[in-house]
Design a protein around this motif. Structure first.
Motif, mmCIF file in Angstrom:
data_model
loop_
_atom_site.group_PDB
_atom_site.id
_atom_site.type_symbol
_atom_site.label_atom_id
_atom_site.label_comp_id
_atom_site.label_asym_id
_atom_site.label_seq_id
_atom_site.Cartn_x
_atom_site.Cartn_y
_atom_site.Cartn_z
ATOM 1 N N VAL A 270 0.820 -1.202 0.000
ATOM 2 C CA VAL A 270 0.000 0.000 0.000
ATOM 3 C C VAL A 270 0.860 1.261 0.000
ATOM 4 O O VAL A 270 0.568 2.230 -0.708
ATOM 5 N N ALA A 271 1.944 1.244 0.796
ATOM 6 C CA ALA A 271 2.826 2.411 0.831
ATOM 7 C C ALA A 271 3.428 2.668 -0.547
ATOM 8 O O ALA A 271 3.564 3.820 -0.980
ATOM 9 N N ARG A 272 3.780 1.597 -1.265
ATOM 10 C CA ARG A 272 4.351 1.768 -2.610
ATOM 11 C C ARG A 272 3.313 2.336 -3.566
ATOM 12 O O ARG A 272 3.648 3.148 -4.431
ATOM 13 N N LEU A 273 2.066 1.929 -3.421
ATOM 14 C CA LEU A 273 1.002 2.486 -4.250
ATOM 15 C C LEU A 273 0.831 3.978 -3.969
ATOM 16 O O LEU A 273 0.681 4.780 -4.900
ATOM 17 N N LEU A 274 0.872 4.355 -2.705
ATOM 18 C CA LEU A 274 0.737 5.762 -2.341
ATOM 19 C C LEU A 274 1.877 6.579 -2.935
ATOM 20 O O LEU A 274 1.670 7.676 -3.475
ATOM 21 N N ASP A 275 3.104 6.046 -2.857
ATOM 22 C CA ASP A 275 4.244 6.732 -3.470
ATOM 23 C C ASP A 275 4.069 6.846 -4.977
ATOM 24 O O ASP A 275 4.389 7.876 -5.581
ATOM 25 N N ALA A 276 3.556 5.781 -5.601
ATOM 26 C CA ALA A 276 3.355 5.789 -7.051
ATOM 27 C C ALA A 276 2.335 6.840 -7.461
ATOM 28 O O ALA A 276 2.487 7.500 -8.503
ATOM 29 N N LEU A 277 1.310 7.013 -6.648
ATOM 30 C CA LEU A 277 0.301 8.021 -6.962
ATOM 31 C C LEU A 277 0.897 9.423 -6.918
ATOM 32 O O LEU A 277 0.595 10.273 -7.763
ATOM 33 N N VAL A 278 1.757 9.674 -5.934
ATOM 34 C CA VAL A 278 2.406 10.981 -5.846
ATOM 35 C C VAL A 278 3.371 11.178 -7.019
ATOM 36 O O VAL A 278 3.445 12.251 -7.616
ATOM 37 N N GLU A 279 4.108 10.116 -7.363
ATOM 38 C CA GLU A 279 5.118 10.219 -8.418
ATOM 39 C C GLU A 279 4.513 10.255 -9.819
ATOM 40 O O GLU A 279 4.979 11.001 -10.685
ATOM 41 N N LEU A 280 3.477 9.441 -10.048
ATOM 42 C CA LEU A 280 3.005 9.196 -11.406
ATOM 43 C C LEU A 280 1.696 9.881 -11.766
ATOM 44 O O LEU A 280 1.504 10.280 -12.914
ATOM 45 N N ALA A 281 0.756 9.975 -10.822
ATOM 46 C CA ALA A 281 -0.551 10.551 -11.145
ATOM 47 C C ALA A 281 -0.393 12.012 -11.527
ATOM 48 O O ALA A 281 0.392 12.747 -10.914
ATOM 49 N N PRO A 282 -1.099 12.467 -12.546
ATOM 50 C CA PRO A 282 -0.942 13.843 -13.000
ATOM 51 C C PRO A 282 -1.575 14.846 -12.046
ATOM 52 O O PRO A 282 -2.603 14.555 -11.418
ATOM 53 N N PRO A 283 -0.994 16.033 -11.930
ATOM 54 C CA PRO A 283 -1.654 17.100 -11.175
ATOM 55 C C PRO A 283 -2.812 17.653 -11.997
ATOM 56 O O PRO A 283 -3.008 17.260 -13.158
ATOM 57 N N PRO A 284 -3.591 18.558 -11.454
ATOM 58 C CA PRO A 284 -4.707 19.135 -12.210
ATOM 59 C C PRO A 284 -4.219 19.819 -13.494
ATOM 60 O O PRO A 284 -3.116 20.350 -13.553
ATOM 61 N N SER A 285 -5.061 19.782 -14.495
ATOM 62 C CA SER A 285 -4.778 20.461 -15.757
ATOM 63 C C SER A 285 -5.994 21.289 -16.154
ATOM 64 O O SER A 285 -7.041 21.226 -15.502
ATOM 65 N N GLU A 286 -5.868 22.041 -17.211
ATOM 66 C CA GLU A 286 -6.970 22.886 -17.659
ATOM 67 C C GLU A 286 -8.202 22.043 -17.993
ATOM 68 O O GLU A 286 -8.088 20.994 -18.620
ATOM 69 N N ARG A 287 -9.358 22.503 -17.578
ATOM 70 C CA ARG A 287 -10.620 21.830 -17.899
ATOM 71 C C ARG A 287 -11.384 22.649 -18.929
ATOM 72 O O ARG A 287 -11.427 23.880 -18.847
ATOM 73 N N GLU A 288 -12.009 21.962 -19.870
ATOM 74 C CA GLU A 288 -12.799 22.644 -20.891
ATOM 75 C C GLU A 288 -14.179 22.985 -20.349
ATOM 76 O O GLU A 288 -14.788 22.215 -19.606
ATOM 77 N N ASP A 289 -14.681 24.173 -20.752
ATOM 78 C CA ASP A 289 -16.033 24.550 -20.361
ATOM 79 C C ASP A 289 -17.043 23.910 -21.311
ATOM 80 O O ASP A 289 -16.685 23.099 -22.183
ATOM 81 N N ALA A 290 -18.311 24.257 -21.167
ATOM 82 C CA ALA A 290 -19.368 23.628 -21.958
ATOM 83 C C ALA A 290 -19.216 23.910 -23.447
ATOM 84 O O ALA A 290 -19.733 23.159 -24.280
ATOM 85 N N GLU A 291 -18.490 24.977 -23.793
ATOM 86 C CA GLU A 291 -18.261 25.310 -25.203
ATOM 87 C C GLU A 291 -16.960 24.725 -25.723
ATOM 88 O O GLU A 291 -16.569 24.982 -26.868
ATOM 89 N N GLY A 292 -16.263 23.945 -24.894
ATOM 90 C CA GLY A 292 -15.023 23.313 -25.318
ATOM 91 C C GLY A 292 -13.800 24.191 -25.190
ATOM 92 O O GLY A 292 -12.729 23.853 -25.708
ATOM 93 N N ARG A 293 -13.910 25.317 -24.486
ATOM 94 C CA ARG A 293 -12.770 26.222 -24.312
ATOM 95 C C ARG A 293 -12.047 25.894 -23.009
ATOM 96 O O ARG A 293 -12.676 25.859 -21.944
ATOM 97 N N PRO A 294 -10.735 25.659 -23.067
ATOM 98 C CA PRO A 294 -9.991 25.367 -21.836
ATOM 99 C C PRO A 294 -9.872 26.601 -20.951
ATOM 100 O O PRO A 294 -9.676 27.708 -21.448
ATOM 101 N N ARG A 295 -10.017 26.394 -19.651
ATOM 102 C CA ARG A 295 -9.879 27.490 -18.684
ATOM 103 C C ARG A 295 -8.582 27.274 -17.921
ATOM 104 O O ARG A 295 -8.371 26.214 -17.313
ATOM 105 N N ALA A 296 -7.710 28.258 -17.943
ATOM 106 C CA ALA A 296 -6.391 28.154 -17.319
ATOM 107 C C ALA A 296 -6.518 27.911 -15.817
ATOM 108 O O ALA A 296 -7.462 28.390 -15.167
ATOM 109 N N LEU A 297 -5.555 27.188 -15.261
ATOM 110 C CA LEU A 297 -5.569 26.902 -13.829
ATOM 111 C C LEU A 297 -5.509 28.177 -12.994
ATOM 112 O O LEU A 297 -6.089 28.243 -11.905
ATOM 113 N N ASP A 298 -4.787 29.196 -13.497
ATOM 114 C CA ASP A 298 -4.647 30.434 -12.730
ATOM 115 C C ASP A 298 -5.693 31.482 -13.098
ATOM 116 O O ASP A 298 -5.574 32.644 -12.713
#
Length: 536
Positions: A270-298
């Motif tokens: 389980v500890a190795r899985l937790l480390d893998a999630l921190v190392e490998l899982a992507p951080p948040p990225s831009e999400r598209e709105d209902a019109e398909g336009r990406p909204r910047a994280l900032d």
């Protein structure tokens, strides 16, 4: 210049904090050990002292994420739960989801709020029907998937056979990160594929605390377990030969999955899985709105309400909306705009959630889940924003396949009955349909699976003191229609038109054959499918 510099610092803070976030859901077929794994991850992050345990074990408390009384009694998750904690310099937003197919609509909403998923496989059963359906949702949402093969301390199938099933069935190329030494049921430890390092585990009594881990030199374990070691080396050589090495690009593209082995109940791997999630899982990225336009994280703050839940605090019986932050910095007390109505929404009572436990949250960033208390106006799929208007795609409703008329069992409780049905409808626990013929005192409850009716009955009795009776209706299929469709079906048998609380008309039919007959009879009338409750 000062204002510009200040704005730049705020944007920098948002991007830096977003980079620390890891938001993921645990998905699986029922009984694969999902809630147990959730508890084990929290245990290894040192945010709880002991694992809650398996249903039915004498003297053990229920798992942290299963906080509803019905969940504790039946030993299954019937509602998603959020656990937020820090680990390894990252902020983890972990969402435990229901595994039972009857609650797949709740899982679908959760997958709208995460950036990755952990697909949990039972070592003996492998890929099961509900697992396949959930993976299809991940694929459609382009969510990267890590795979954890659970229960390797019990008899099960061969590791290579399981990997082959994953690749052949769902088209994901397995990339083992850890490899078991010993067959399922005779686990001796785990090998780190990239380095060849071996770790042996000593399970704590009852699995309540973390398993002790000991690094053992390869030559020592090879001498102690020559047969298992030789077999593992042959398997690893084969995996290297066929190109099963980890590739980050393929993982993020959703064409390959990192695979780890272990046993959640024993806290192994389980500890190795937790480390893998921190190392490998992507951080948040831009999400598209209902019109398909990406909204910047900032960009200024915006987020999606993916879940509404009441009854978490029995003392106050309030209603909490779970908001996934998509952009900007959230500060408690800020006034947001409810995109659906244009009305202001105050966030004075904002909380961070850990199961059913709460703490006041002062700020949050993209990837975080914020609980907004007393959110009576919010429904799953709603958008909240500050400054720049935005509207994220709504979360579709599933096509119901089971229908029952609900009536209050006590005529003196009619007010509580109406309030309870309205609240459960607003949470998305059940779809509530009405018609002039049936009236408000006999709404039709529409569900993906029959267990949803059990949840409604239990909550109506316990939370609203308004026990209900349910009368099954002989309908199995639903289609979206309009006023013209309602007129056309008025004199047809084995079907009727009911109106959902959002104003959508649903034509319901006794079976698919009857529906096809009606559609052929009225070819110009609108009969559109909803989102399927089961993904083919």
């Amino acid at each position: 210049m000062v204002q510009v510099g200040s704005a730049e610092r705020v944007a920098g803070d948002v991007l830096a904090e977003a980079g620390r976030r890891r938001s993921f859901a645990v998905i699986s077929h029922p009984d694969a050990g999902k809630s147990t794994l959730t508890e084990a991850l929290a245990l290894h992050a040192e945010v709880i002292d002991s694992a809650g345990a398996v249903h039915g074990k004498s003297g053990r408390k229920g798992v942290t994420s299963d906080w509803m009384e019905m969940e504790r009694q039946r030993g299954i998750s019937v509602s998603s739960a959020v656990l937020q904690f820090e680990y390894g310099g990252a902020v983890i937003n972990l969402l435990d989801t229901p595994g039972h197919g009857d609650f797949s609509e709740d899982t679908y909403r959760v997958l709208a709020a995460v950036d990755a998923a952990v697909m949990l496989l039972d070592a003996a059963k492998g890929l099961e029907p509900q697992t396949l359906k959930l993976f299809d949702v991940c694929r459609s949402r382009k969510i990267p998937v890590l795979t954890f093969v659970n229960k390797w301390d019990r008899p099960g199938r061969e590791a290579l056979e399981l990997l082959d099933e994953v690749e052949q069935t769902i088209g994901l190329r397995p990339m083992p990160v850890t490899w078991p030494l010993g067959v399922a049921g005779e686990l001796r430890g785990l090998i780190e594929v990239a380095t060849g390092e071996f770790t042996r585990f000593t399970r704590a009594a009852g699995g309540a605390t973390r398993a002790a881990a000991e690094a053992v030199p390869a030559e020592v374990i090879a001498a102690e377990e020559p047969q298992f070691w030789s077999t593992a080396q042959d398997e690893l050589a084969l995996l290297e030969e066929i190109g099963a090495q980890f590739d980050e690009k393929d993982f993020l593209a959703g064409t390959a999955t990192p695979v780890l082995f272990g046993a959640a109940l024993s806290n192994i791997g389980v500890a190795r899985l937790l480390d893998a999630l921190v190392e490998l899982a992507p951080p948040p990225s831009e999400r598209e709105d209902a019109e398909g336009r990406p909204r910047a994280l900032d960009a200024p703050l915006a987020g999606l309400v993916f879940k509404v839940q009441a009854g978490m605090d029995k003392a106050h019986r309030d209603r909490m909306a779970f908001l996934r932050i998509h952009s900007g910095r959230f500060e408690r007390g800020m006034v947001l705009t409810h995109a659906a109505t244009g009305k202001p929404f105050a966030t004075k009572y904002a909380q961070s959630v850990f199961g059913n436990q709460r703490t006041t949250v002062e700020e949050a960033f993209p990837g975080d889940i914020v609980g907004l208390v007393n959110a009576n106006a919010l429904r799953p799929g709603d958008t909240l924003y500050a400054a720049d208007p935005v509207h994220y795609p709504a979360i579709p409703s599933f096509a119901p396949e089971h229908f029952s008329v609900a009536r209050c069992a006590d005529a003196g409780k009619s007010k509580q009955f109406r309030r309870g049905i309205e609240q459960l409808d607003g949470e998305g626990v059940i779809q509530v349909l009405r018609s002039d013929r049936r009236g408000d005192q006999a709404p039709v409850l529409a569900a993906v699976g029959p267990l949803q009716f059990d949840v409604v009955a239990a909550r109506m009795a316990s939370e609203f003191s308004a026990p209900i009776t349910l009368e099954h209706l002989p309908y199995q299929v639903a289609r979206v229609t309009d006023e013209e469709g309602e007129i056309a079906l008025a004199r047809q048998s084995e079907c009727e038109v009911l109106v959902r609380s959002d104003g959508v008309r649903l034509a319901v039919f006794s079976n698919k054959w009857r529906m096809d007959v009606v559609i052929r009879k009225f070819p110009d009338v609108r009969f559109e499918p909803l989102l399927a409750g089961t993904v083919d």
